[in-house]
Design a protein around this motif. Sequence first.
Motif, PDB file in Angstrom:
ATOM      1  N   GLU A   4       0.822  -1.215   0.000  1.00 17.76           N
ATOM      2  CA  GLU A   4       0.000   0.000   0.000  1.00 17.76           C
ATOM      3  C   GLU A   4       0.857   1.267   0.000  1.00 17.76           C
ATOM      4  N   ALA A   5       2.115   1.120   0.407  1.00 17.04           N
ATOM      5  CA  ALA A   5       3.008   2.284   0.395  1.00 17.04           C
ATOM      6  C   ALA A   5       3.373   2.699  -1.026  1.00 17.04           C
ATOM      7  N   PHE A   6       3.203   1.798  -1.974  1.00 12.10           N
ATOM      8  CA  PHE A   6       3.655   1.993  -3.351  1.00 12.10           C
ATOM      9  C   PHE A   6       2.519   2.572  -4.199  1.00 12.10           C
ATOM     10  N   GLN A   7       2.605   3.851  -4.511  1.00  8.61           N
ATOM     11  CA  GLN A   7       1.581   4.530  -5.311  1.00  8.61           C
ATOM     12  C   GLN A   7       2.270   5.436  -6.339  1.00  8.61           C
ATOM     13  N   PRO A   8       2.967   4.862  -7.327  1.00  2.94           N
ATOM     14  CA  PRO A   8       3.752   5.688  -8.252  1.00  2.94           C
ATOM     15  C   PRO A   8       2.919   6.619  -9.124  1.00  2.94           C
ATOM     16  N   PHE A   9       1.640   6.286  -9.317  1.00  2.00           N
ATOM     17  CA  PHE A   9       0.771   7.155 -10.117  1.00  2.00           C
ATOM     18  C   PHE A   9      -0.212   7.920  -9.236  1.00  2.00           C
ATOM     19  N   HIS A  10       0.030   7.885  -7.927  1.00  2.00           N
ATOM     20  CA  HIS A  10      -0.791   8.556  -6.931  1.00  2.00           C
ATOM     21  C   HIS A  10      -2.211   7.973  -6.892  1.00  2.00           C
ATOM     22  N   VAL A  11      -3.049   8.543  -6.034  1.00  3.17           N
ATOM     23  CA  VAL A  11      -4.392   7.997  -5.821  1.00  3.17           C
ATOM     24  C   VAL A  11      -5.405   9.139  -5.879  1.00  3.17           C
ATOM     25  N   GLY A  12      -6.688   8.753  -5.891  1.00  2.57           N
ATOM     26  CA  GLY A  12      -7.740   9.758  -5.822  1.00  2.57           C
ATOM     27  C   GLY A  12      -8.072  10.380  -7.165  1.00  2.57           C
ATOM     28  N   PRO A  13      -8.880  11.443  -7.149  1.00  6.74           N
ATOM     29  CA  PRO A  13      -9.371  12.051  -8.388  1.00  6.74           C
ATOM     30  C   PRO A  13      -8.292  12.739  -9.215  1.00  6.74           C
ATOM     31  N   ARG A  14      -7.133  12.973  -8.619  1.00  4.69           N
ATOM     32  CA  ARG A  14      -6.052  13.623  -9.359  1.00  4.69           C
ATOM     33  C   ARG A  14      -4.900  12.666  -9.647  1.00  4.69           C
ATOM     34  N   ASN A  15      -5.185  11.371  -9.648  1.00  2.00           N
ATOM     35  CA  ASN A  15      -4.108  10.436  -9.972  1.00  2.00           C
ATOM     36  C   ASN A  15      -3.682  10.625 -11.423  1.00  2.00           C
ATOM     37  N   CYS A  16      -2.576  10.018 -11.795  1.00  2.00           N
ATOM     38  CA  CYS A  16      -1.969  10.279 -13.106  1.00  2.00           C
ATOM     39  C   CYS A  16      -2.868   9.776 -14.232  1.00  2.00           C
ATOM     40  N   ILE A  17      -3.304  10.693 -15.080  1.00  2.00           N
ATOM     41  CA  ILE A  17      -4.184  10.340 -16.186  1.00  2.00           C
ATOM     42  C   ILE A  17      -3.437   9.575 -17.281  1.00  2.00           C
ATOM     43  N   GLY A  18      -2.097   9.677 -17.294  1.00  2.00           N
ATOM     44  CA  GLY A  18      -1.307   9.058 -18.357  1.00  2.00           C
ATOM     45  C   GLY A  18      -0.779   7.678 -18.048  1.00  2.00           C
ATOM     46  N   ARG A  19      -1.345   7.000 -17.048  1.00  2.00           N
ATOM     47  CA  ARG A  19      -0.835   5.691 -16.643  1.00  2.00           C
ATOM     48  C   ARG A  19      -0.851   4.684 -17.794  1.00  2.00           C
ATOM     49  N   ASN A  20      -1.960   4.604 -18.537  1.00  2.00           N
ATOM     50  CA  ASN A  20      -2.045   3.650 -19.645  1.00  2.00           C
ATOM     51  C   ASN A  20      -0.947   3.881 -20.667  1.00  2.00           C
ATOM     52  N   LEU A  21      -0.779   5.143 -21.069  1.00  2.00           N
ATOM     53  CA  LEU A  21       0.244   5.474 -22.061  1.00  2.00           C
ATOM     54  C   LEU A  21       1.636   5.131 -21.547  1.00  2.00           C
ATOM     55  N   ALA A  22       1.893   5.432 -20.281  1.00  2.00           N
ATOM     56  CA  ALA A  22       3.222   5.162 -19.722  1.00  2.00           C
ATOM     57  C   ALA A  22       3.553   3.681 -19.763  1.00  2.00           C
ATOM     58  N   TYR A  23       2.650   2.834 -19.304  1.00  2.00           N
ATOM     59  CA  TYR A  23       2.919   1.397 -19.288  1.00  2.00           C
ATOM     60  C   TYR A  23       3.061   0.837 -20.700  1.00  2.00           C
ATOM     61  N   ILE A  24       2.238   1.323 -21.621  1.00  2.00           N
ATOM     62  CA  ILE A  24       2.327   0.839 -23.000  1.00  2.00           C
ATOM     63  C   ILE A  24       3.694   1.166 -23.584  1.00  2.00           C
ATOM     64  N   GLU A  25       4.109   2.426 -23.451  1.00  2.00           N
ATOM     65  CA  GLU A  25       5.402   2.826 -24.007  1.00  2.00           C
ATOM     66  C   GLU A  25       6.551   2.092 -23.338  1.00  2.00           C
ATOM     67  N   MET A  26       6.528   2.006 -22.012  1.00  2.00           N
ATOM     68  CA  MET A  26       7.625   1.361 -21.296  1.00  2.00           C
ATOM     69  C   MET A  26       7.762  -0.095 -21.718  1.00  2.00           C
ATOM     70  N   ARG A  27       6.654  -0.808 -21.782  1.00  2.00           N
ATOM     71  CA  ARG A  27       6.701  -2.228 -22.144  1.00  2.00           C
ATOM     72  C   ARG A  27       7.164  -2.429 -23.587  1.00  2.00           C
ATOM     73  N   LEU A  28       6.591  -1.646 -24.488  1.00  2.00           N
ATOM     74  CA  LEU A  28       6.943  -1.820 -25.897  1.00  2.00           C
ATOM     75  C   LEU A  28       8.404  -1.479 -26.166  1.00  2.00           C
ATOM     76  N   ILE A  29       8.856  -0.340 -25.660  1.00  2.00           N
ATOM     77  CA  ILE A  29      10.230   0.092 -25.940  1.00  2.00           C
ATOM     78  C   ILE A  29      11.234  -0.861 -25.316  1.00  2.00           C
ATOM     79  N   LEU A  30      11.022  -1.256 -24.065  1.00  2.00           N
ATOM     80  CA  LEU A  30      11.964  -2.158 -23.407  1.00  2.00           C
ATOM     81  C   LEU A  30      11.990  -3.519 -24.093  1.00  2.00           C
TER      82      LEU A  30
END
Length: 511
Positions: free
Chosen positions: A443-469
Amino acid sequence: MALLSLNLWQLFGAAIASLLLYSACKITYNLLFHPLRRFPGPLLMRATRWGYNLKRMRGTLPFDMLDLHRRYGPVVRVAPDELAFADPRAWRDIMGHQRTAGQASSFSSSAGGGSVSGEEFAKWEQHYRPVPGMTIDIVSAGREEHALLRRCLAHGFSDRSMREQQPLIKKYIDLLITRLWERAKSGNKVDIAAWYNWTTFDVIGDLAFGESFGCLENAGWHPWIKSFFEMGQAGTLIQSLAGYPLLLKLLLSMVPTRFREEHEKHQQQTMEKLKRRMAVTKERPDLIEGLLKKADEWGLTLEKLQANSGLLVIGGSETTATLLSGVTYLLLTNPETMKRLTTEIRGAFKSEDEIDFSSVSTLPYMLACLDEALRMYPPVPTGLPRVVPKGGATVAGNYVPESTVVAVHQWAMYHNEDHFKDPFEYHPERWLGDPAFANDNKEAFQPFHVGPRNCIGRNLAYIEMRLILARILWNFDLQIAEDSLDWMSRQRIWNLWDKGPLNVYLKPVER
């Protein structure tokens, strides 16, 4: 004349004496009478905000936060009016959805937390808008405007939209691989961190403005991007002086002409890109299509469109490139982990054409490697400060008075032995159910934060990271250059990591 001179010196002396008296009274109040006096922390940081600001300007604040939590516990008073939390419950208490006043009252009297009034913890203006008159964007906007802007942008960042954009994203990753093959054949070392930045900036440039920055094509930095990085350390200084209007005004008046011109040029280039995107009449399901459609209806001025599109470029590129750089370094300095991941990738596909959005999502060890890199090297390592609303709030079991600045500092939280076993070691297995890490507090691990202002770009980030790596490890065996063995340990942080070159040697895989 002598009398006039004497009077001036007396006036100057009186001013200095008044300033010293005021400072002494303020420090006495902060230490002995302030509502936060019961919370522990270093004397200098409790007495004046300069203790905090000096650490921030040195670029060591996140590292210093870990030492402070080790010494003083999970709640530390890091400035006269600010608390830092290293308790996982603080994530939701500070950033989560707030209840109504009635719900909050009964809730905060129990084991939970949150605002007594039910109001959202607002963004702290001195951090997000340190210069008066700065245009409001989705990050700094208040609750209602943020919700409006987020609704406009949500579709562009949805999983469906990302899949529609797969050909566009793939085009730039193809170009990255082509450029790296060209350089691998020469046998010279390559700054892989720069190439990650160039790729993610080109992708997000196309997704936001309908055109890339040409970084991959030209194998270099676009002036728009270069000026952003040059202002990083200056931005931290401006934030530190935001509470001192006269000093901030003096600093801004001393900014060299070159930097002023670079900033104005940066703004002009953003506006030009935005206008070219707005001139596209054909519907284009990219990241800002929703903003453009609602601009007239919701009164979004050109300036607000510019601010938000520019923010999307930075937020959707630099953080992803930083994580890719971090995971590459951690893999190269942990050869057995690199071997296991390479085996997973090369064993999952018969050809490179099979590597796409769907297929890379089925690689469990890759996801564990990325998540462990997010823990060890979070792209946003500092705290994102909020302000406790009227009536106060309960945060991680502690009543906190209204107007207090509160934050959770990611790097310090993730390297805290209270939450993670061997926090300074790279162990992707901790995310795969390894019993050795059963006591980790996930529960300590929240790299994209929580709540209504959490990171809107999470999907894009994971897609790019996985594909490029996946594409890089499919094509190349990597070896870290000797001059980059201490790459991570020599960095400092001015809101974002000051990365520097990550030099590697690329050996093409023979098939």
